[in-house]
Design a protein around this motif. Structure first.
Motif, short mmCIF file in Angstrom:
data_model
loop_
_atom_site.label_atom_id
_atom_site.label_comp_id
_atom_site.label_asym_id
_atom_site.label_seq_id
_atom_site.Cartn_x
_atom_site.Cartn_y
_atom_site.Cartn_z
N GLY A 20 119.47 15.61 -65.15
CA GLY A 20 118.79 16.72 -64.76
C GLY A 20 117.72 16.38 -63.62
N SER A 21 117.03 15.33 -64.26
CA SER A 21 115.87 14.78 -63.72
C SER A 21 116.19 14.72 -62.19
N ARG A 22 117.43 13.89 -61.93
CA ARG A 22 118.03 13.56 -60.57
C ARG A 22 117.82 14.73 -59.65
N ILE A 23 118.45 15.80 -59.95
CA ILE A 23 118.37 17.04 -59.41
C ILE A 23 116.92 17.48 -59.11
N ALA A 24 116.20 17.64 -60.09
CA ALA A 24 114.83 17.91 -59.82
C ALA A 24 114.06 17.04 -58.76
N LEU A 25 114.19 15.74 -58.93
CA LEU A 25 113.68 15.00 -57.70
C LEU A 25 114.22 15.08 -56.27
N TRP A 26 115.48 15.28 -56.30
CA TRP A 26 116.48 15.69 -54.96
C TRP A 26 115.72 16.72 -54.45
N VAL A 27 115.64 17.76 -55.19
CA VAL A 27 115.06 19.13 -54.70
C VAL A 27 113.63 18.99 -54.18
N ALA A 28 112.70 18.08 -55.04
CA ALA A 28 111.44 17.84 -54.58
C ALA A 28 111.48 16.99 -53.35
N PHE A 29 112.39 15.89 -53.05
CA PHE A 29 112.43 15.11 -51.89
C PHE A 29 113.13 16.01 -50.75
N LEU A 30 114.13 16.53 -50.70
CA LEU A 30 114.58 17.33 -49.63
C LEU A 30 113.99 18.46 -49.09
N GLY A 31 113.58 19.31 -50.21
CA GLY A 31 112.68 20.40 -49.80
C GLY A 31 111.44 19.90 -49.29
N GLY A 32 110.82 19.14 -49.76
CA GLY A 32 109.42 18.59 -49.11
C GLY A 32 109.55 18.20 -47.87
N SER A 33 110.70 17.46 -47.62
CA SER A 33 110.88 16.70 -46.14
C SER A 33 111.07 17.75 -45.09
N LEU A 34 112.00 18.76 -45.47
CA LEU A 34 112.32 19.78 -44.47
C LEU A 34 111.17 20.53 -44.27
N GLN A 35 110.53 21.05 -45.38
CA GLN A 35 109.41 21.93 -44.91
C GLN A 35 108.20 21.12 -44.03
N LEU A 36 108.25 19.99 -44.34
CA LEU A 36 107.18 18.93 -43.64
C LEU A 36 107.60 19.17 -42.24
N ALA A 37 108.96 18.74 -42.08
CA ALA A 37 109.59 18.44 -40.68
C ALA A 37 109.09 19.94 -39.87
N ILE A 38 109.48 20.86 -40.39
CA ILE A 38 109.45 22.18 -39.74
C ILE A 38 108.04 22.58 -39.35
N GLY A 39 107.36 22.45 -40.57
CA GLY A 39 105.92 22.87 -40.57
C GLY A 39 104.97 22.16 -39.37
N VAL A 40 105.25 20.70 -39.51
CA VAL A 40 104.39 19.92 -38.69
C VAL A 40 104.97 20.10 -37.22
N VAL A 41 106.11 20.16 -36.80
CA VAL A 41 106.36 20.20 -35.43
C VAL A 41 105.72 21.62 -35.04
N ILE A 42 105.99 22.57 -35.62
CA ILE A 42 105.34 23.98 -35.29
C ILE A 42 104.01 23.96 -35.20
N GLY A 43 103.24 23.70 -36.20
CA GLY A 43 101.93 23.42 -36.20
C GLY A 43 101.29 22.68 -34.92
N THR B 296 120.77 25.76 -51.08
CA THR B 296 119.45 26.52 -51.70
C THR B 296 118.40 26.03 -51.23
N ILE B 297 118.25 24.54 -51.15
CA ILE B 297 117.11 23.77 -50.91
C ILE B 297 116.74 24.18 -49.62
N ILE B 298 117.77 24.11 -48.61
CA ILE B 298 117.78 24.57 -47.23
C ILE B 298 117.12 26.03 -46.87
N ALA B 299 117.57 26.66 -47.96
CA ALA B 299 117.25 28.05 -47.69
C ALA B 299 115.63 28.38 -47.94
N ILE B 300 115.31 27.64 -49.30
CA ILE B 300 113.97 27.65 -49.63
C ILE B 300 112.94 27.00 -48.59
N SER B 301 113.45 26.01 -48.11
CA SER B 301 112.56 25.10 -46.94
C SER B 301 112.59 26.15 -45.69
#
Length: 283
Positions: free
Chosen positions: A79-102, A146-151
């Motif tokens: 399950g640690s792999r899933i937690a890190l995948w959530v952190a990596f993909l979620g953080g990357s998507l949020q950064l990409a959208i937030g940085v471009v718009i900001g 789910t990760i996409i939705a949260i991001s």
């Protein structure tokens, strides 16, 4: 020589920052567990009847077994792999959208800023879980969705910070120099402004990742994220509630694992904040 001394000073600051070091050790330990999960886990996380059903923790099964006889320790490790995948993909998507718009809001201003800021404020005002539920309903049940939705509902905080930083930097001398040399708007934003925003983004990512992991876990707990037989910790807690009195270890161990990871990211974020901006140092 000056560079070496500077690096020594930074290293000294890092090693003497308790929050940073503890958070760093926790996250590194989780990464190592995820990398070497195949060697650490005594059983495959999907293998059933490795022991008796709902067997209590023992030397053969350190965290006991679930209702299908699967080893809980192995499922927590994977399950640690899933937690890190959530952190990596979620953080990357949020950064990409937030940085471009900001960057667009802060650099161009005028009607671009008004429209995109309105979108940001609208996203900020809507309860994240409700909006994420709506997105997952449209996209379908799965961890990635789910990760996409949260991001898609969590990028607003990044956009606000990047916008404010960009507005304070766009009229600086080094940016005006770039304009004088004929640099394009994209080059000005990416080469001149963004590098100065990155330190603040690093702190934000570390502090926001626990929220991303918890939100994804919540949706998995509600049955909208990871689906069986995934070793997702949120799903494990949800399934374990049916046996909370008979086999409490089914919810205790994934809960502890979840707290461990989120605690590590929180400490790491606070440590980075103290290092990058000493004026905001935690008392």
């Amino acid at each position: 020589m000056k560079k070496k001394n500077k690096w020594k000073e930074r290293l000294h600051e890092c090693t003497h920052n308790a929050n940073f070091m503890i958070g760093f050790v926790i996250i590194v330990s989780v990464i190592l567990v995820a990398i070497f999960a195949d060697q650490i886990a005594p059983y495959d996380y999907m293998t059933q009847k490795t022991g008796g059903r709902l067997e209590a923790p023992s030397s053969a099964h350190l965290f006991g077994t679930d209702d299908l006889g699967r080893d809980m320790f192995s499922r927590i490790v994977y399950g640690s792999r899933i937690a890190l995948w959530v952190a990596f993909l979620g953080g990357s998507l949020q950064l990409a959208i937030g940085v471009v718009i900001g960057l667009a809001c802060g650099f161009f201003g005028k009607w671009v800023d008004r429209i995109l800021t309105f979108m940001t404020d609208l996203t900020w005002c809507i309860p994240g879980t409700i909006l994420a539920l709506a997105v997952v309903t449209i996209l379908g049940k799965s961890l990635t969705n789910t990760i996409i939705a949260i991001s898609l509902v969590a990028w607003a905080s990044y956009a606000r910070i990047v916008r404010a930083k960009t507005m304070s930097l766009r009229n600086m001398a080094f940016v005006e120099t770039g304009k004088a040399f004929g640099e394009s708007n994209v080059a000005l934003m990416m080469r001149y402004i963004l590098p100065n925003v990155i330190p603040s983004l690093l702190v934000m990512v570390s502090l926001n990742l626990p929220g991303t992991i918890m939100s994804t876990t919540t949706l998995s707990f509600l049955g909208l994220g990871s689906q069986p037989p995934s070793p997702d910790w949120g799903l494990a807690i949800s399934l374990g509630l049916s046996y909370i009195q008979r086999a409490p270890w089914l919810t205790i161990w994934p809960g502890i694992a979840l707290v461990y990871v989120t605690f590590g990211f929180n400490l790491l974020g606070e440590g980075l904040r103290d290092l990058i901006d000493p004026h905001m140092k935690t008392q």
